[in-house]
Enzyme design. Sequence first.
Site, PDB file in Angstrom:
ATOM      1  CD  GLU A   5     -90.482  36.267 -25.955  1.00 43.23           C
ATOM      2  OE1 GLU A   5     -89.809  37.301 -25.896  1.00 43.23           O
ATOM      3  OE2 GLU A   5     -90.935  35.721 -24.949  1.00 43.23           O
ATOM      4  CE  LYS A  62     -88.562  39.749 -27.113  1.00 47.43           C
ATOM      5  NZ  LYS A  62     -87.740  39.819 -25.962  1.00 47.43           N
ATOM      6  NE  ARG A 101    -100.321  37.970 -12.124  1.00 47.79           N
ATOM      7  CZ  ARG A 101     -99.265  38.441 -11.468  1.00 47.79           C
ATOM      8  NH1 ARG A 101     -98.796  39.622 -11.761  1.00 47.79           N
ATOM      9  NH2 ARG A 101     -98.697  37.736 -10.537  1.00 47.79           N
ATOM     10  CD1 TRP A 118     -98.905  30.592 -18.749  1.00 49.41           C
ATOM     11  CD2 TRP A 118     -97.961  29.422 -17.101  1.00 49.41           C
ATOM     12  NE1 TRP A 118     -97.743  30.027 -19.236  1.00 49.41           N
ATOM     13  CE2 TRP A 118     -97.147  29.302 -18.243  1.00 49.41           C
ATOM     14  CE3 TRP A 118     -97.567  28.758 -15.942  1.00 49.41           C
ATOM     15  CZ2 TRP A 118     -95.962  28.563 -18.264  1.00 49.41           C
ATOM     16  CZ3 TRP A 118     -96.395  28.021 -15.949  1.00 49.41           C
ATOM     17  CH2 TRP A 118     -95.614  27.928 -17.111  1.00 49.41           C
ATOM     18  CE  LYS A 160     -94.178  42.150 -19.921  1.00 47.87           C
ATOM     19  NZ  LYS A 160     -93.194  42.166 -21.013  1.00 47.87           N
ATOM     20  CG  HIS A 164     -65.488  25.736 -32.232  1.00 50.54           C
ATOM     21  ND1 HIS A 164     -64.265  25.132 -32.331  1.00 50.54           N
ATOM     22  CD2 HIS A 164     -65.243  27.068 -32.222  1.00 50.54           C
ATOM     23  CE1 HIS A 164     -63.308  26.058 -32.345  1.00 50.54           C
ATOM     24  NE2 HIS A 164     -63.886  27.247 -32.287  1.00 50.54           N
ATOM     25  CG  ASN A 216    -100.614  34.202  -8.630  1.00 54.05           C
ATOM     26  OD1 ASN A 216     -99.990  33.378  -9.289  1.00 54.05           O
ATOM     27  ND2 ASN A 216    -100.190  35.435  -8.428  1.00 54.05           N
ATOM     28  N   GLY A 217    -100.076  30.909  -7.605  1.00 58.26           N
ATOM     29  CA  GLY A 217     -98.899  30.352  -6.931  1.00 58.26           C
ATOM     30  C   GLY A 217     -98.880  28.844  -7.046  1.00 58.26           C
ATOM     31  CD  GLU A 246     -84.172  40.141 -25.841  1.00 60.12           C
ATOM     32  OE1 GLU A 246     -83.901  39.147 -25.171  1.00 60.12           O
ATOM     33  OE2 GLU A 246     -85.295  40.683 -25.832  1.00 60.12           O
ATOM     34  CB  CYS A 300    -102.544  32.404 -12.002  1.00 58.23           C
ATOM     35  SG  CYS A 300    -102.232  30.722 -12.509  1.00 58.23           S
TER      36      CYS A 300
HETATM   37  O1  M6R Z   1     -89.937  40.113 -15.363  1.00 58.46           O
HETATM   38  P1  M6R Z   1     -88.608  39.531 -15.709  1.00 58.46           P
HETATM   39  O2  M6R Z   1     -87.724  40.461 -16.428  1.00 58.46           O
HETATM   40  O3  M6R Z   1     -87.923  38.943 -14.491  1.00 58.46           O
HETATM   41  O4  M6R Z   1     -88.939  38.319 -16.664  1.00 58.46           O
HETATM   42  C1  M6R Z   1     -87.929  37.468 -17.135  1.00 58.46           C
HETATM   43  C2  M6R Z   1     -88.401  36.666 -18.311  1.00 58.46           C
HETATM   44  O5  M6R Z   1     -89.482  35.868 -17.960  1.00 58.46           O
HETATM   45  C3  M6R Z   1     -88.798  37.554 -19.500  1.00 58.46           C
HETATM   46  O6  M6R Z   1     -87.760  38.400 -19.864  1.00 58.46           O
HETATM   47  C4  M6R Z   1     -89.185  36.681 -20.693  1.00 58.46           C
HETATM   48  O7  M6R Z   1     -88.066  36.023 -21.183  1.00 58.46           O
HETATM   49  C5  M6R Z   1     -89.862  37.542 -21.771  1.00 58.46           C
HETATM   50  N1  M6R Z   1     -90.977  36.836 -22.322  1.00 58.46           N
HETATM   51  C6  M6R Z   1     -88.961  37.895 -22.876  1.00 58.46           C
HETATM   52  O8  M6R Z   1     -89.578  38.557 -23.922  1.00 58.46           O
END
Ligand code: M6R
Length: 614
Positions: free
Chosen positions: A494, A491, A27, A77, A609, A510, A103-104, A487, A2
Amino acid sequence: MCGIVGYVGHKSVMDILLDGLEQLEYRGYDSSGVAVMCEDEIKVYKAVGKLNNLREELQKHRGEFEKATMGIGHIRWATHGAPTVLNAHPHTCTCGNLVIVHNGIIENYKELREALSKEGCIFRSQTDTEVVAHLVAKKYAQTKDLAAAVREAAKEIEGAYALCVMHNDCKQTLVITKRNAPLLVGIGENEFFAASDVPAIIKHTKKAVYLSDNQIAVLTPEKMVLTDANGQEIKPKIEVLPWEPVALSKMGYKHYMLKEIHEQPDVIRNILVGKLHAPDEDIILNEVKLTKEHLKNLNRIQIIACGTSLHAAMIGKYVIESYCGIAVDVEASSEYIYRRNVTDEHTLVIGVSQSGETADTLTAIKQAKAKGSHILIITNRPDSAMAREADSLVPVNAGIEVSVAATKSYTAQLMAFYLLALYMAEIKASASKEELANLKTELMLLPQKIEQILANTDSIQKCARIYSSTKDFIFVARGINYPTALEGALKLKEISYINATGYPAGELKHGPIAMLDETMPVLSILMKGIVYEKLLSNSEEAKARNARMIALTNSKDAKLDDLFENIIRVPDVDELFSPLVAIVPLQLLAYYIAEFLGKDVDQPRNLAKSVTVE
Ligand code: M6R
């Protein structure tokens, strides 16, 4: 998660709020709302979905708020309650005189809600936030002082919060406070801004005060009065924000993600500036305070992180163990914080976070700090909460990353690990000078290699077209590129919502091999080095089960043409640095597939984010 924004001054408030919220969309983006002080009373406007929906809603009410010069805004969010208009912020007390944005997470909201309901408060939403509106209103009725009311309410609230509060009685006053959630005040000429993050205010001012936990700021156009939890006045520490508004532009790219992928060569160059001058010179990490003595007394290193940062951490483990001879454990922050982990003064704890705000990682760092560990933070935000907890810091200098999918920050984190490992190896003399000089030479060549990949994306775009209709996607690798497979899969899932998974290739037989058939794409990250032949055999095994084989490779080996349906070639590179070269085509593959499918690349569904809730 948020984002909150507030303004009090002499300018038309609505544009400032909407623009600020737009900059905070990373956010969260499932609903939004604003409250502004109109001539006779506060008016609240909300909408579900992206910020544009709120803009459309506001068009219907234009005449009502044109002269308003104070207000608060929120982008949500959802945590408690679905994204609906009723659950969107700002929230009001029963009579509507007091409004807040938050926020929180309020952890004791159920108890508070029950008690306040019994006292006659009428709740309209399912959120945890609404209890704060009622609680502050109750305290205001007793004190007739908005700051005192916020201070008294804060004593009864458990959890994390950044709050902006307005009341119909206080026509030119905003009261803000925070605990375990970020909040800063921007200082202009007879005006103040409040925001969860710098992008919301950077267009207006570079002068800011970061609030510490439990501080309360009372903002009027003329002044800011900052007090602590006991009401004692504190002199604000004014900082100059090292930010440029231009950093927030797409610079002609269709999406921020594509722009950020293309920025990676420069990100590598930037992080090297001032840290690595020449292969025969020592690495300089000014903000790392680890002495030779300290390193000698270290038993082990723990690296904690989430998501993409966790994948960077896994590569960090590989590099540090290879060159520094110290055992390294890597753990997801969310797991680390709920077990009795063995962490002490002989453990170096490294927290990795793009945002420096991720709640799980921040909690983990605080736990480790309390146990006496030296805390080293690798972050893209040297102004973040995590950086403020650090004993040592490696700033990654990637510049602001807007797209929710992390790309350039990952590259920068990997660079931070390479530099840190080589730096520690120099201090410990755990690798020869010649070996270190060779590695540094390779490191300095990386930007050009990534530029070569970015200049020729045909094979990646071709793969994206071929495989965009797949429902599942498997990435396999071994050794230092196993995290690259994770990774690459992260990507893809997501931003395209394709069910993608990364496996260590040796594990296929396995269990996962049962899933392979002629519909399953399997992408092998085949970089030359100690596991190359092994991975080739694993790829043969997958091919024998009719999987659709794709290679990402720096090898010119002719037998690859028979084994793989599609080949994405990258420049030759030392195996140690191959994750930096291998990740770029995987970021692009995910991007092109998502783009091809018409997905919202920069703001994928359900994500935010900065994950500031546990
Ligand atoms: O700000 P941070 O690196 O701590 O965030 C960690 C994850 O939330 C962040 O890397 C998330 O997985 C991204 N959406 C990946 O693209």
